[in-house]
Design a protein around this motif. Structure first.
Motif, PDB file in Angstrom:
ATOM      1  N   VAL A   1       0.865  -1.176   0.000  1.00  0.00           N
ATOM      2  CA  VAL A   1       0.000   0.000   0.000  1.00  0.00           C
ATOM      3  C   VAL A   1       0.902   1.227   0.000  1.00  0.00           C
ATOM      4  CG1 VAL A   1      -1.916   1.138   1.186  1.00  0.00           C
ATOM      5  CG2 VAL A   1      -1.622  -1.326   1.370  1.00  0.00           C
ATOM      6  N   PRO A   2       0.755   2.103  -1.014  1.00  0.00           N
ATOM      7  CA  PRO A   2       1.727   3.194  -1.104  1.00  0.00           C
ATOM      8  C   PRO A   2       1.603   4.277  -0.042  1.00  0.00           C
ATOM      9  CG  PRO A   2       0.077   3.399  -2.822  1.00  0.00           C
ATOM     10  CD  PRO A   2      -0.179   2.105  -2.128  1.00  0.00           C
ATOM     11  N   LEU A   3       0.435   4.318   0.603  1.00  0.00           N
ATOM     12  CA  LEU A   3       0.238   5.378   1.593  1.00  0.00           C
ATOM     13  C   LEU A   3       0.246   4.812   2.998  1.00  0.00           C
ATOM     14  CD1 LEU A   3      -2.463   7.809   0.239  1.00  0.00           C
ATOM     15  CD2 LEU A   3      -0.261   8.409   1.192  1.00  0.00           C
ATOM     16  N   THR A   4       1.027   5.436   3.874  1.00  0.00           N
ATOM     17  CA  THR A   4       1.038   4.955   5.254  1.00  0.00           C
ATOM     18  C   THR A   4       0.132   5.801   6.136  1.00  0.00           C
ATOM     19  OG1 THR A   4       3.018   6.267   5.530  1.00  0.00           O
ATOM     20  CG2 THR A   4       3.311   3.900   5.249  1.00  0.00           C
ATOM     21  N   GLY A   5      -0.045   7.069   5.737  1.00  0.00           N
ATOM     22  CA  GLY A   5      -0.829   7.977   6.573  1.00  0.00           C
ATOM     23  C   GLY A   5      -2.312   7.898   6.280  1.00  0.00           C
TER      24      GLY A   5
ATOM     25  N   HIS B   1      -4.961   9.543   4.355  1.00  0.00           N
ATOM     26  CA  HIS B   1      -5.302  10.528   3.318  1.00  0.00           C
ATOM     27  C   HIS B   1      -6.562  10.118   2.604  1.00  0.00           C
ATOM     28  CE1 HIS B   1      -1.676  12.997   3.524  1.00  0.00           C
ATOM     29  NE2 HIS B   1      -1.110  11.897   3.919  1.00  0.00           N
TER      30      HIS B   1
END
Lengths: 261, 824
Positions: free
Chosen positions: A255-259, A261
């Motif tokens: 998954v490219p996003l950790t935060g 968003h």
């Protein structure tokens, strides 16, 4: 009788005796050969089971993307029965059950078993389905499909590769695979429409004839990446109303996003 | 006739060896892929380090037989340059299998070892000459650099004239010729020498002409040639690449990436245009009626034509002409196109003019051989020269782009400053359209979006989100940057365009969540989320948290294709079994692997001779001969030559980048700038010999290093404004100005190395002389490490920081210099 025996010359008698002895020897050695061959088959079978376990592990790790914890048992059954080693050059038989792609000559490769399993599963095949494959390659994917559906049609553009696969299908008695050498752009009109299409040949875009030959409700699978590594899978779906959508599937849990968003 | 110092043969050898290095890069880019070419050749250059170690170990024997050893090494260089390459291309190395097939590592190691052999011979010859003539070190080193400079320029010219394989034969023969020159300089009388060299020449010639390039079976060209009936109908070669035109009469080529799934039309007939056996583009048969081009309207890049009336268009990367045909379909009046490769344009203007409908000769189409920024610098920004649309479509192949092979490529096409420049050349309502491959997870499109935001901010645009629009198919994304704000009518047209073609809108001013991710579905609406986050208040947080590096590229850090973040490496490594390998940016990781291997090899190469020296010293102290000697301070010696090796290349590489941006065309500018650096450094080296006759070593060294520091600092400050001011000058003036600016800096840079070597040569007890090969080797290893390290530092910190580090290293060298020959 005596007369008859006297008529036979010594050479003929010697030849007959030699034949007899050879036949006896052959009969004696036959069980040994059979046992060697079954031992070999057993070895490959064990390797195949191991390969299937590796695939199951990878699938579990990628479950988020595949929306499932395990693949269709029928697909896994096919993976555990098709002799993958027969589809690679003889000098690579021992490597055939590693979860890696392998070169098969003519600048072509046999896909990683994990990718073959996922692609086959995502096509959501049924017993009476008719599947078209563009890019026969080694013939392994077609052989897997043949275990799951009624009829497989496969087209290969590279002549020696296509002929080699056709010979192998005959030798391994895959009666429900029809293959030919040719341009896959136009699909196989005579046998259309297909319940599923799998395009393993490199193409800059998805040809319209293939979309046309896909049955409403059918799926088309296109692996995207390099020769050895599949980067993403493109699943094309034709809705009952003919509406086309594509889905990008990453065969890796990333998954490219950790935060948030 | 007395013996002369073999200066000309050294110069010739250096020219040949540098030409060979550039040529290997070319050859490997054709038969393999560029990134592995970079790794293999960088490591093969460790041959310079190995030569220092070998000469240090066998110095006595080799110097005793210098007259045989020196020309012998030249002959061996010549023979091995051809034979080692021919052997290497038989090795079935396949880069992709390296992650699971251990044989590939053995193959890679064999390739590296084989290719280092010619460099070992060449460097040993130079090192041996330095050790043989310690009083002439500055002149020898000067001739070495002069030769290398001439070689860097000559090889580019040669590659315009002949195919790479022919160039290889010529280089091997030139190596032999340098041996003949050496025999003459050394006044050798051996009768066998000349016939021997002639026989070797014949062997090289006949072996060379009977050999062909063995291209990897997995490259695009090899693949397509397997299709029944396909054949290469034309090949052209230049330093920019080997062009192959392929015809496929049986199975038509249909190269139209990104075509909508709703397209019903079959593409027109095409010829395949391959560069270096890969990166296929198409030359399209000119249509009889414009309607035959309708399929080109089914691409995301066709969007601007549906939003406004485009009268004046600039196509970046004309190639086979697809973008121009698309514009013709939309009846654009005035088309300018830039193409960097003159040979591509030449093919379309001559041999394939009829086939392509004399596209590049049509009255309303002007094709310029230049890169886009070079071209834009030659035209003004007034209304007459503004464009309604600047179209930058896919400039690289998907497979290379997707696997991150371009990570270490500098590209000034997609930097923040470049985008600003493009926008400045747009008409009031003009568009800049940039199309990139869609990757999973998204990278390029979002980085381009982030770059566009920065560029618009720099141009003081208000309400930036009003200027941006992003659409995508399953394969390609197109970012539209408008000079003015998008209007309601335009948004309506975008929606209709995308709906008809099943394209997704990822961003437009006022977009809502339920309008995205409808046709080409991702696990999440990454493009929409990313675009929104980048335009929002928490853009910085998003950039930090995203697993790929999306910060915009700048002219100082021109690495658009660099997406790798170290923090993600463990996660990606754990996924390699499932194909996670392709999610890693291979180009960058190869750069790191090269650096680590170079460091490991250097440690061995540098330490090995020290053991031998220790042995010699213990023998001499046992003989009581060390009483009057002042032992060499090895750690200072090491530090000095290592830092000089690092600093020289840091400055050379970093300033080369700055000049490339000014001169634009990469091939010409690299060869001119590199040749200028090396030749002037050669002059500096030779001059230093005359300076030390009147001034002390320390004084000359102080001047040289002060010159480097002052000029470098000055250039950091003045080059950018100076170049912006003079960018519109004709290219000849720009070249002359560049040469004037490079000369003083390079002259100073040419001095520190020979000055320090000369002090070793002058060391009265002879101990220093013995360390000359070691110092040469240390410098050779440092140079290899330096080239790789400079790229890594530039990726992370920018080229200006690389220059500042080099300045500090030079300063430390100045502090160390007096001590390198003084006892501990």
């Amino acid at each position: 009788m005596h007369y008859f025996l006297n008529k036979l010359n010594k050479h003929t008698i010697r030849a007959c005796l030699t034949l007899l002895v050879l036949s006896c020897l052959l009969l004696v050695s036959y069980p040994a050969q059979v046992s060697a061959s079954s031992q070999e088959d057993l070895n490959y079978m064990q390797k195949r089971q191991h390969m299937v376990r590796l695939i199951e592990d990878d699938v579990r790790r990628t479950s988020v993307y595949l929306d499932k914890e395990a693949l269709d048992p029928k697909v896994m059954q096919a993976m555990s029965t098709v002799p993958r080693h027969k589809f690679v050059p003889e000098n690579r038989w021992d490597d055939a059950y590693q979860n890696n792609p392998l070169p098969i000559g003519h600048g072509q490769t046999i896909s990683q078993p994990y990718i073959v399993a996922i692609m086959t599963d995502l096509l959501k095949l049924s017993e009476h389905d008719k599947v078209l494959e563009i890019g026969t390659g080694s013939g392994y994917q077609a052989a897997i499909l043949a275990k799951l559906v009624d009829q497989v049609y496969s087209i290969e553009i590279i002549k020696p590769l296509g002929l080699q696969a056709a010979r192998l299908f005959k030798q391994l008695d895959y009666k429900n695979i029809s293959s030919k050498v040719g341009d896959g752009y136009y699909g196989w009109e005579e046998h259309a429409p297909f319940d599923a299409i799998i395009v393993t040949a490199a193409a800059s875009h998805i040809p319209h004839p293939l979309i046309k030959q896909l049955k409403p409700g059918g799926h088309m699978m296109i692996p995207v990446g390099s020769h050895f590594i599949t980067q993403q899978l493109l699943l094309v779906t034709k809705a009952e109303d003919g509406h086309i959508t594509t889905k990008q599937i990453l065969p890796v849990r990333f998954v490219p996003l950790t935060g948030d968003h | 006739m007395s013996q002369r110092i073999p200066l000309f043969s050294i110069s010739l050898l250096s020219a040949t060896a540098l030409g060979y290095e550039v040529l290997l890069m070319r050859l490997f880019s054709i038969i393999q892929w560029h990134h592995f070419a970079y790794m293999i050749i960088s490591l093969a250059l460790l041959g310079y380090g190995i030569s220092g170690t070998l000469i240090a170990l066998f110095q006595k024997q080799l110097l005793k037989h210098f007259n045989f050893a020196y020309p012998g090494l030249l002959i061996l260089f010549s023979l091995s340059s051809l034979s080692c390459y021919l052997m290497v291309q038989q090795i079935p190395f396949n880069a992709e299998e390296i992650f699971w097939d251990p044989h590939q590592l053995v193959y890679l190691l064999s390739i590296f070892l084989l290719l280092s052999i010619p460099f070992i011979f060449a460097a040993s010859a130079i090192c041996l000459a330095l050790a043989q003539y310690p009083d002439y070190i500055s002149r020898i080193y000067g001739m070495d650099l002069l030769g290398a400079g001439a070689g860097s320029f000559a090889i580019v010219l040669l590659l315009f004239l002949v195919f790479p394989m022919t160039a290889l034969i010529l280089i091997a023969l030139l190596g032999l010729f340098s041996a003949l020159v050496a025999a003459r300089e050394l006044n050798l009388k051996q009768r066998w020498l000349t016939p021997g060299i002639i026989i070797a020449g014949c062997i090289i010639f006949f072996t060379g002409v009977s050999s062909t390039l063995n291209i990897s079976p997995y490259k695009e060209l090899s693949q397509i040639l397997r299709i029944n009936g396909t054949q290469i109908i034309r090949q052209n070669s230049s330093p920019l690449g080997l062009l192959s035109i392929v015809e496929s009469p049986v199975v038509p080529l249909r190269h139209v990436p990104g075509l909508s799934l709703n397209n019903l039309q079959e593409p027109l007939a095409q010829l395949g245009l391959f560069t270096d056996a890969g990166g296929m583009t198409a030359i399209t048969r000119y249509p009889r009626q414009t309607g035959e081009l309708a399929y080109l309207d089914q691409l995301t890049s066709a969007l601007p034509y549906h939003l406004n009336n485009i009268q004046r268009l600039l196509v970046v990367g004309a190639g086979g002409g697809s973008d121009i045909l698309q514009a013709q379909y939309h009846q654009v009046d005035n088309i300018d196109a830039v193409e960097i490769n003159a040979q591509v344009v030449d093919l379309l203007k001559n041999e394939f003019a009829e086939y392509s409908g004399k596209l590049y000769q049509q009255q309303n189409i002007k094709v310029h051989i230049d890169d886009v920024r070079g071209f834009l610098s030659t035209i003004g920004t007034d209304k007459k020269t503004q464009f309604d649309l600047i179209q930058i479509s896919l400039m690289d192949s998907f497979s290379a782009s997707a696997s991150g092979l371009y990570a270490l490529h500098e590209s000034y096409l997609y930097t923040q400053e470049a985008l600003q420049n493009y926008i400045e050349h747009l008409s009031a309502d003009g568009y800049l359209a940039i199309s990139r491959w869609v990757k999973t997870p998204p990278r390029d499109a979002l980085k381009m979006f982030a770059t566009a935001i920065k560029a618009l901010q720099q141009l003081d645009k208000k309400n930036i989100n009003q200027h941006l629009l992003l659409i995508r198919s399953w394969q390609i994304s197109t970012l539209l940057i408008k000079n003015s704000a998008f209007t309601e009518n335009e948004i309506t047209a975008v929606k209709s365009f995308c709906q008809q073609r099943s394209f997704d809108i990822a961003w437009y001013p006022g977009i809502s969540k339920n309008e995205v991710n409808r046709f080409n579905i991702f696990n999440q609406a990454y493009f929409y989320q990313g675009a929104g986050a980048l335009l929002g208040e928490h853009a910085e947080q998003f950039l930090q948290e995203y697993k790929y590096y999306l910060y915009p590229a700048t002219d100082d850090q021109p690495f658009f294709h660099h997406f790798f973040k170290w923090s993600v490496l463990p996660e990606l490594l754990s996924l390699r079994g499932q194909g996670g390998v392709l999610l890693m940016e291979m180009g960058y990781l190869i750069l790191i692997a090269t650096l680590l291997l170079a460091i490991a090899a250097s440690i061995v190469l540098i330490l090995l001779p020290l053991l031998a020296y220790r042995k010699t010293q213990s023998v001499s102290s046992a003989n009581g001969s060390s009483h009057n000697s002042s032992p060499i301070n090895r750690s200072k010696l090491f530090l000095y030559f290592f830092m000089i090796g690092l600093a020289f290349l840091f400055i050379e590489i970093a300033f080369m980048q700055k000049f490339i941006l000014f001169l634009h065309h990469p091939i010409y500018s690299i060869s001119i700038v590199l040749a200028a650096f090396l030749i002037n450094a050669g002059i500096g080296s030779t001059w230093s010999r005359y300076l030390v006759k009147n001034y002390s070593y320390q004084k000359v060294m102080k001047w040289a290093i002060s010159g480097i520091i002052v000029l470098s600092l000055l250039y950091i400050v003045i080059l950018n404004p100076l170049f912006s001011w003079l960018i519109a000058l004709p290219i000849v003036f720009k070249i002359v100005l560049s040469l004037i600016l490079i000369a003083p800096l390079a002259i100073c840079m040419g001095m520190p190395f020979p000055l320090a070597l000369s002090t070793l040569g002058d060391n009265t007890d002879g101990q220093g002389q013995a360390y000359i090969p070691w110092a040469w080797g240390v410098n050779g290893c440092a140079s290899v490490i330096s080239a790789v390290l400079a790229s890594i530092l530039a990726i992370h910190l920018g080229f200006t920081v690389v220059i500042l580090i080099a300045i500090s290293l030079y300063y430390f060298c100045l502090l160390l210099f007096p001590g390198i020959c003084i006892s501990q």
